[in-house]
Design a protein around this motif. Sequence first.
Motif, short mmCIF file in Angstrom:
data_model
loop_
_atom_site.label_atom_id
_atom_site.label_comp_id
_atom_site.label_asym_id
_atom_site.label_seq_id
_atom_site.Cartn_x
_atom_site.Cartn_y
_atom_site.Cartn_z
N TYR A 72 0.82 -1.21 0.00
CA TYR A 72 0.00 0.00 0.00
C TYR A 72 0.86 1.26 0.00
N VAL A 99 -7.48 0.93 6.91
CA VAL A 99 -8.21 0.27 5.83
C VAL A 99 -9.40 -0.47 6.45
N GLY A 132 -3.20 5.05 0.85
CA GLY A 132 -4.20 4.00 0.93
C GLY A 132 -4.51 3.32 -0.38
N THR A 133 -3.78 3.63 -1.45
CA THR A 133 -3.96 2.95 -2.72
C THR A 133 -2.90 1.85 -2.85
N LEU A 134 -3.04 1.02 -3.87
CA LEU A 134 -2.09 -0.08 -4.06
C LEU A 134 -0.85 0.41 -4.80
N ALA A 175 2.16 0.85 5.44
CA ALA A 175 2.40 1.23 4.05
C ALA A 175 3.85 0.99 3.66
#
Length: 250
Positions: free
Chosen positions: A169, A214, A173-175, A206
């Motif tokens: 991550y 999440v 908070g995105t991949l 992260a």
Amino acid sequence: MIDLNADLGEGFGRWTLTDDEALLSAVTSANVACGFHAGDPSVMRRVCDLAAARGVRIGAQVSYRDLAGFGRRAMDVPPDELAAEVAYQIGALRVFAEAAGAGVAYVKPHGALYNRTVRDAEQAHAVVTGVTLAGGALPVLGLPGSQLLDAAAAAGLTPVPEAFADRAYTPGGTLVPRREPHAVVEDAEAVVRRSVGFAIDGGVEAADGSRVAVAARSLCVHGDTPGAARTAARVRAALESAGVTVRAFA
């Protein structure tokens, strides 16, 4: 309580990628490829039969039309065309799911389409339009805070936020994009540890070491990574040992 999902049916003809039977012994929801990034009629029928026999929920994993790139290449598809293609994929899978005595219980975009709908409101709306066009108020899986989940909620569909046990991550908070180093978490111990963390603590570390919240109702373990079936079984066992009920959301 949390759902455990995996991508299944990612084969074509004589070529197979996912260990569908073994994965179906661990997961509660199966994201079945619908022929656009992987899968064909025979594969879809077989996976639906297996999933229905085990009481695993069947989900349509829709994607861009990209067999050669496994649905992971960026594409620009006009919204009307994308909506029709999403509906087409859901309809194709529904035939085999209903023949198996079950049905399509939810929808989840795959690969490049999934990532595109995190920030692209137009493409997200097109996916949701395709879901409604296919009929039935099907829940939609997506990344927490994504345009896709917002569009699903606005259309009266149930948005289902999910987390990825085996993907890195970003602090936002995105991949982490797959083209970057260490985007996929391959160490089984780390995948198991992260899975319990998602379910119990609602977050993950992260790539830069910071903490990311999440809030997920479903947890994904990718079926195409080495040892995925064994890892999924370990994840489920660890969740249950931690007092987490593993149950389908749909």
